[in-house]
Scaffold this motif. Sequence first.
Motif, PDB file in Angstrom:
ATOM      1  N   PRO A   1     -28.372 -13.282  -5.626  1.00 13.90           N
ATOM      2  CA  PRO A   1     -27.094 -12.616  -5.918  1.00 13.90           C
ATOM      3  C   PRO A   1     -26.396 -12.170  -4.644  1.00 13.90           C
ATOM      4  CG  PRO A   1     -28.934 -11.172  -6.437  1.00 13.90           C
ATOM      5  CD  PRO A   1     -29.533 -12.508  -6.120  1.00 13.90           C
ATOM      6  N   LYS A   2     -25.056 -12.147  -4.683  1.00 17.23           N
ATOM      7  CA  LYS A   2     -24.294 -11.712  -3.500  1.00 17.23           C
ATOM      8  C   LYS A   2     -24.645 -10.275  -3.109  1.00 17.23           C
ATOM      9  CE  LYS A   2     -20.148 -12.859  -5.081  1.00 17.23           C
ATOM     10  NZ  LYS A   2     -20.394 -13.773  -6.213  1.00 17.23           N
ATOM     11  N   TYR A   3     -25.033  -9.487  -4.089  1.00 18.13           N
ATOM     12  CA  TYR A   3     -25.405  -8.096  -3.803  1.00 18.13           C
ATOM     13  C   TYR A   3     -26.591  -8.041  -2.837  1.00 18.13           C
ATOM     14  CZ  TYR A   3     -26.624  -3.174  -4.767  1.00 18.13           C
ATOM     15  OH  TYR A   3     -26.904  -1.826  -4.657  1.00 18.13           O
ATOM     16  N   ALA A   4     -27.493  -9.018  -2.939  1.00 23.08           N
ATOM     17  CA  ALA A   4     -28.640  -9.064  -2.017  1.00 23.08           C
ATOM     18  C   ALA A   4     -28.149  -9.257  -0.579  1.00 23.08           C
ATOM     19  CB  ALA A   4     -29.585 -10.197  -2.408  1.00 23.08           C
ATOM     20  N   LEU A   5     -27.118 -10.074  -0.401  1.00 23.13           N
ATOM     21  CA  LEU A   5     -26.591 -10.299   0.944  1.00 23.13           C
ATOM     22  C   LEU A   5     -25.798  -9.092   1.439  1.00 23.13           C
ATOM     23  CD1 LEU A   5     -25.528 -14.061   0.927  1.00 23.13           C
ATOM     24  CD2 LEU A   5     -27.716 -13.009   1.446  1.00 23.13           C
ATOM     25  N   GLU A   6     -25.142  -8.381   0.526  1.00 23.68           N
ATOM     26  CA  GLU A   6     -24.474  -7.134   0.922  1.00 23.68           C
ATOM     27  C   GLU A   6     -25.501  -6.150   1.486  1.00 23.68           C
ATOM     28  OE1 GLU A   6     -21.970  -5.196  -1.852  1.00 23.68           O
ATOM     29  OE2 GLU A   6     -20.809  -6.969  -2.362  1.00 23.68           O
ATOM     30  N   LEU A   7     -26.601  -5.994   0.759  1.00 21.04           N
ATOM     31  CA  LEU A   7     -27.645  -5.062   1.209  1.00 21.04           C
ATOM     32  C   LEU A   7     -28.282  -5.536   2.507  1.00 21.04           C
ATOM     33  CD1 LEU A   7     -29.375  -4.219  -2.201  1.00 21.04           C
ATOM     34  CD2 LEU A   7     -27.710  -2.845  -0.928  1.00 21.04           C
TER      35      LEU A   7
ATOM     36  N   LEU B   1     -32.057 -13.272   9.616  1.00 16.80           N
ATOM     37  CA  LEU B   1     -32.871 -12.652   8.578  1.00 16.80           C
ATOM     38  C   LEU B   1     -33.025 -13.568   7.369  1.00 16.80           C
ATOM     39  CD1 LEU B   1     -31.514  -8.981   8.694  1.00 16.80           C
ATOM     40  CD2 LEU B   1     -33.749  -9.794   9.479  1.00 16.80           C
ATOM     41  N   ILE B   2     -31.952 -14.285   7.031  1.00 19.72           N
ATOM     42  CA  ILE B   2     -32.034 -15.230   5.904  1.00 19.72           C
ATOM     43  C   ILE B   2     -33.042 -16.331   6.209  1.00 19.72           C
ATOM     44  CG2 ILE B   2     -30.742 -16.990   4.621  1.00 19.72           C
ATOM     45  CD1 ILE B   2     -28.288 -15.137   4.841  1.00 19.72           C
ATOM     46  N   ILE B   3     -33.034 -16.812   7.445  1.00 17.33           N
ATOM     47  CA  ILE B   3     -34.001 -17.842   7.846  1.00 17.33           C
ATOM     48  C   ILE B   3     -35.437 -17.335   7.706  1.00 17.33           C
ATOM     49  CG2 ILE B   3     -34.837 -19.177   9.831  1.00 17.33           C
ATOM     50  CD1 ILE B   3     -31.866 -19.287  10.776  1.00 17.33           C
ATOM     51  N   LYS B   4     -35.626 -16.042   7.939  1.00 18.05           N
ATOM     52  CA  LYS B   4     -36.958 -15.429   7.838  1.00 18.05           C
ATOM     53  C   LYS B   4     -37.197 -14.789   6.472  1.00 18.05           C
ATOM     54  CE  LYS B   4     -36.793 -14.311  12.794  1.00 18.05           C
ATOM     55  NZ  LYS B   4     -36.658 -13.223  13.792  1.00 18.05           N
ATOM     56  N   TYR B   5     -36.553 -15.320   5.449  1.00 18.90           N
ATOM     57  CA  TYR B   5     -36.590 -14.690   4.123  1.00 18.90           C
ATOM     58  C   TYR B   5     -38.003 -14.497   3.586  1.00 18.90           C
ATOM     59  CZ  TYR B   5     -37.578 -19.223   1.900  1.00 18.90           C
ATOM     60  OH  TYR B   5     -38.162 -20.406   1.506  1.00 18.90           O
ATOM     61  N   GLN B   6     -38.917 -15.364   3.960  1.00 24.16           N
ATOM     62  CA  GLN B   6     -40.280 -15.269   3.428  1.00 24.16           C
ATOM     63  C   GLN B   6     -41.049 -14.060   3.969  1.00 24.16           C
ATOM     64  OE1 GLN B   6     -41.286 -19.386   4.561  1.00 24.16           O
ATOM     65  NE2 GLN B   6     -41.756 -19.755   2.403  1.00 24.16           N
ATOM     66  N   GLN B   7     -40.467 -13.364   4.947  1.00 25.36           N
ATOM     67  CA  GLN B   7     -41.100 -12.159   5.497  1.00 25.36           C
ATOM     68  C   GLN B   7     -40.386 -10.872   5.078  1.00 25.36           C
ATOM     69  OE1 GLN B   7     -41.776 -12.643   9.836  1.00 25.36           O
ATOM     70  NE2 GLN B   7     -41.013 -14.737   9.549  1.00 25.36           N
TER      71      GLN B   7
ATOM     72  N   GLN C   1     -45.095  -4.534  -2.268  1.00 22.46           N
ATOM     73  CA  GLN C   1     -46.175  -5.485  -2.020  1.00 22.46           C
ATOM     74  C   GLN C   1     -46.003  -6.767  -2.826  1.00 22.46           C
ATOM     75  OE1 GLN C   1     -50.280  -3.673  -1.364  1.00 22.46           O
ATOM     76  NE2 GLN C   1     -49.217  -1.925  -2.286  1.00 22.46           N
ATOM     77  N   LYS C   2     -44.837  -6.921  -3.482  1.00 22.34           N
ATOM     78  CA  LYS C   2     -44.560  -8.145  -4.229  1.00 22.34           C
ATOM     79  C   LYS C   2     -44.313  -9.307  -3.271  1.00 22.34           C
ATOM     80  CE  LYS C   2     -42.534  -6.354  -8.517  1.00 22.34           C
ATOM     81  NZ  LYS C   2     -41.304  -6.306  -9.338  1.00 22.34           N
ATOM     82  N   LYS C   3     -44.270 -10.474  -3.859  1.00 22.51           N
ATOM     83  CA  LYS C   3     -44.008 -11.672  -3.061  1.00 22.51           C
ATOM     84  C   LYS C   3     -42.643 -11.556  -2.394  1.00 22.51           C
ATOM     85  CE  LYS C   3     -43.970 -16.752  -3.358  1.00 22.51           C
ATOM     86  NZ  LYS C   3     -44.947 -16.909  -2.283  1.00 22.51           N
ATOM     87  N   ARG C   4     -42.590 -11.894  -1.101  1.00 24.15           N
ATOM     88  CA  ARG C   4     -41.351 -11.809  -0.341  1.00 24.15           C
ATOM     89  C   ARG C   4     -40.438 -12.984  -0.699  1.00 24.15           C
ATOM     90  NH1 ARG C   4     -43.494  -8.605   3.979  1.00 24.15           N
ATOM     91  NH2 ARG C   4     -44.806  -7.110   2.908  1.00 24.15           N
ATOM     92  N   PRO C   5     -39.117 -12.766  -0.541  1.00 25.51           N
ATOM     93  CA  PRO C   5     -38.472 -11.573  -0.019  1.00 25.51           C
ATOM     94  C   PRO C   5     -38.389 -10.444  -1.043  1.00 25.51           C
ATOM     95  CG  PRO C   5     -36.809 -13.178  -0.653  1.00 25.51           C
ATOM     96  CD  PRO C   5     -38.145 -13.848  -0.839  1.00 25.51           C
ATOM     97  N   VAL C   6     -38.486  -9.236  -0.553  1.00 24.00           N
ATOM     98  CA  VAL C   6     -38.285  -8.029  -1.353  1.00 24.00           C
ATOM     99  C   VAL C   6     -37.096  -7.276  -0.768  1.00 24.00           C
ATOM    100  CG1 VAL C   6     -39.228  -5.781  -1.996  1.00 24.00           C
ATOM    101  CG2 VAL C   6     -40.710  -7.792  -2.020  1.00 24.00           C
TER     102      VAL C   6
ATOM    103  N   GLY D   1     -34.993  -2.749  -9.405  1.00 24.25           N
ATOM    104  CA  GLY D   1     -34.162  -3.905  -9.077  1.00 24.25           C
ATOM    105  C   GLY D   1     -34.507  -4.511  -7.742  1.00 24.25           C
ATOM    106  N   ASP D   2     -35.354  -5.535  -7.746  1.00 26.52           N
ATOM    107  CA  ASP D   2     -35.678  -6.278  -6.526  1.00 26.52           C
ATOM    108  C   ASP D   2     -34.725  -7.453  -6.440  1.00 26.52           C
ATOM    109  OD1 ASP D   2     -36.688  -7.677  -4.396  1.00 26.52           O
ATOM    110  OD2 ASP D   2     -38.521  -8.324  -5.430  1.00 26.52           O
ATOM    111  N   VAL D   3     -33.639  -7.315  -5.694  1.00 24.62           N
ATOM    112  CA  VAL D   3     -32.650  -8.391  -5.602  1.00 24.62           C
ATOM    113  C   VAL D   3     -33.069  -9.455  -4.594  1.00 24.62           C
ATOM    114  CG1 VAL D   3     -30.725  -6.985  -6.395  1.00 24.62           C
ATOM    115  CG2 VAL D   3     -31.266  -7.043  -3.950  1.00 24.62           C
ATOM    116  N   GLY D   4     -34.197  -9.217  -3.893  1.00 25.70           N
ATOM    117  CA  GLY D   4     -34.795 -10.293  -3.080  1.00 25.70           C
ATOM    118  C   GLY D   4     -35.442 -11.312  -3.993  1.00 25.70           C
ATOM    119  N   GLY D   5     -36.209 -10.805  -4.954  1.00 26.26           N
ATOM    120  CA  GLY D   5     -36.666 -11.625  -6.074  1.00 26.26           C
ATOM    121  C   GLY D   5     -37.844 -12.537  -5.844  1.00 26.26           C
ATOM    122  N   GLY D   6     -38.454 -12.554  -4.662  1.00 25.00           N
ATOM    123  CA  GLY D   6     -39.589 -13.455  -4.449  1.00 25.00           C
ATOM    124  C   GLY D   6     -39.203 -14.901  -4.696  1.00 25.00           C
TER     125      GLY D   6
END
Length: 719
Positions: free
Chosen positions: A573-579, A606-612, A637-642, A651-656
């Motif tokens: 979601p765009k909200y994830a990029l706002e945050l 940071l987007i490139i490193k989303y898995q961290q 401790q959920k799967k990244r990105p968080v 609301g985890d807008v990173g969403g794993g």
Amino acid sequence: MGNWLVGGSSDLTSVPVHGLSDLTSVPAYKLEEFIYENLKPNKECLKLIDQDVDAISDFLQNSKIPVIRVAKGGSYGRETVLRDVSDGALVLYMGDIHTFQDQKNKQNYLISLIEQQLKTHKKYNNAENRGGGVLEILLSVQGQKIRLQLLPAFDPLSFGEEPDSRVYKELKRSMDQVKAKPGEFAVCFTTLQQQFFKEKPRRVKDLILLVKHWYQECQKKWRTSSSPQLEYALELLTVYAWEQGCQATDFNIAKGVRTVLELIRQSSQLCVYWTDNYNFDDETVRNTLLYQLRSQRPVILDPTDPTNNLGKDDGSWELLTEAAEAWLCCPSLNDVSPAPCWNVLPTSLFITPSHLLNSFIKDFLQPNKKFLEQIQKAVHIICEFLKEKCFQNSSTKVQKVVKGGSTAKGTALKDGSDADIVLFLSSLTSYESQKHKRSLFVQDIQEQLEIFQKTQELDVTFKTYNWKAPRVLSFNLKSKSLNESVDFDILPAYDALGPLYSGFTSRPGAYKELIELYISSDLRGGEFSSCFTELQRNFIESQPTKLKSLIRLVKYWYKQCERKMKQKPSLPPKYALELLTVYAWEQGSGMENFDIAEGFRTILDLIIKYQQLCIFWTVNYNFKDEPMRTFLLTQIQKKRPVILDPADPTGDVGGGDRWCWCLLACEAKKWLSSCCFQRPSSSWELEQRVQPWKVPVVQTPRSCGAQIYPTENWNPALG
């Protein structure tokens, strides 16, 4: 394509177009009829001309001349032939032309050989050698004429449909070696040009006919000869307008032509290119491409030859700009107010230098102030209706109305922004009641609002749903005087927070109830985020103005990535990029006056490193008390990105794995070579790349000042 673009122009305007009135007097709603009745050539005539072209092709391929294969170019090959007279080309790929240099050295000899061969043909012996490597035959069938140029050429594709960077590296090397003019070998890529236009819908080509006819009418008034190069540039500009603004196979012709005219009006900023056949990956090709894109505007690059700038000004663009402004002001083209056009920028963000990013945001991304005032007025009217009259005959009362979305946050884009109106209703007394009753309220609100809008001067279009239980009422609010609109959502919600006093809720148990429900059920995270709209809005709204500009830039970049993806993947979601943007600024700069390019570069990093990524805030909730501490430790401790919503801990807008971050990361890597991240310099060799801020990819409780003591959910790695 080829030499008919760079030499030996034919005065196509010398042949009158019979029975045509001044195009600018044709009403907008009759433009489609005008094209059909006056501009489109007769299909039977074209079939007969096809037979002539095929006959010439067969004759030459069966002669002593070593023709390997042929390709059709010009307006004829692009299927953009105007009625009466048009240009075309038959490109002859020769077996004894092995390099670009060979083509230049042997061109005149081969033209002479082809001319001699044609003289032996009883029907096609009228070929005229126009000099400069151009041999022309006039084909005429029942009044339809094609000036067909025969062009011997080198085939750099070796029968392949997809060129690779080696082809364009060799092109650049050869041009430097023989000191060729830009675009001199464009004819070699006629097959690619033909394919580029073949993929476009017929309606786009009809729009091209209208634009070309307008250009030819302009040429008659100016008493000058038409330029095949400029005609082709206008064809490409029309394709660009459609690709960027519409992409539908069925569209309004008047809207399309207004868009093209608006782009011509902005010719001093116009920079158009494609990466279908070449791109920025290879260094040699990238440098060639960037050299062209930095040229004086307008720039319209041939999508098959990066050395060929078809927008190069010979003095015609100023006249074209004046003519475009004149037609745009004609009452015939303004049959409605405002006369709609597609939202298409005259230049690309990708090739905007770092020092011009602020201007790009101001000129192209910020909404019109007048429009924002209109929207605010309309929203106020709607909110007052919802509060005072929508439920006046019901026991349900509106406790408060909260405005959310990008419009309320101050991060709206010029086109396609969103806004939320959250209605906190007295009948929704818990999260559970919101879940089960909201669809009934959505239906009631729609019925009341449809009646209400008929009494108001509001241009409102409701979206329909096939849902059995809609969660939200969506509608579009469009300005009556500007070509801008906002998508609105009305959401009935439970007033979980109660009144807010200086950012503190009067109901501290709101999060406790939410977490208990979330843990005990199968709810998806963020299910009740509408209850926390006020906190979401305040979090972004309170940020510095320049940070909101950066958010606009990132959201625009996101929309460009989304448009590029032919299949519609599930993007974050765009909200994830706002945050993410807020986090990058907080951790990397924190200054109100910062470098936009550095901020943009950091976000892509940071987007490139989303898995961290593991990001959260403690402005509305924190680690002090149970059960929030235990719940937050589980969340991070959920799967990244968080990326936890600062207003809603569920609301985890990173969403794993929930969203396709990998696609955004792939695009972000490509954008690292963008001009956005190059520092201006007098020399290309000395240019420096913009570097990202140093921002940690993982936020920890300790980094927020929280003292975390060992529990069953505690992970030492969290600090």
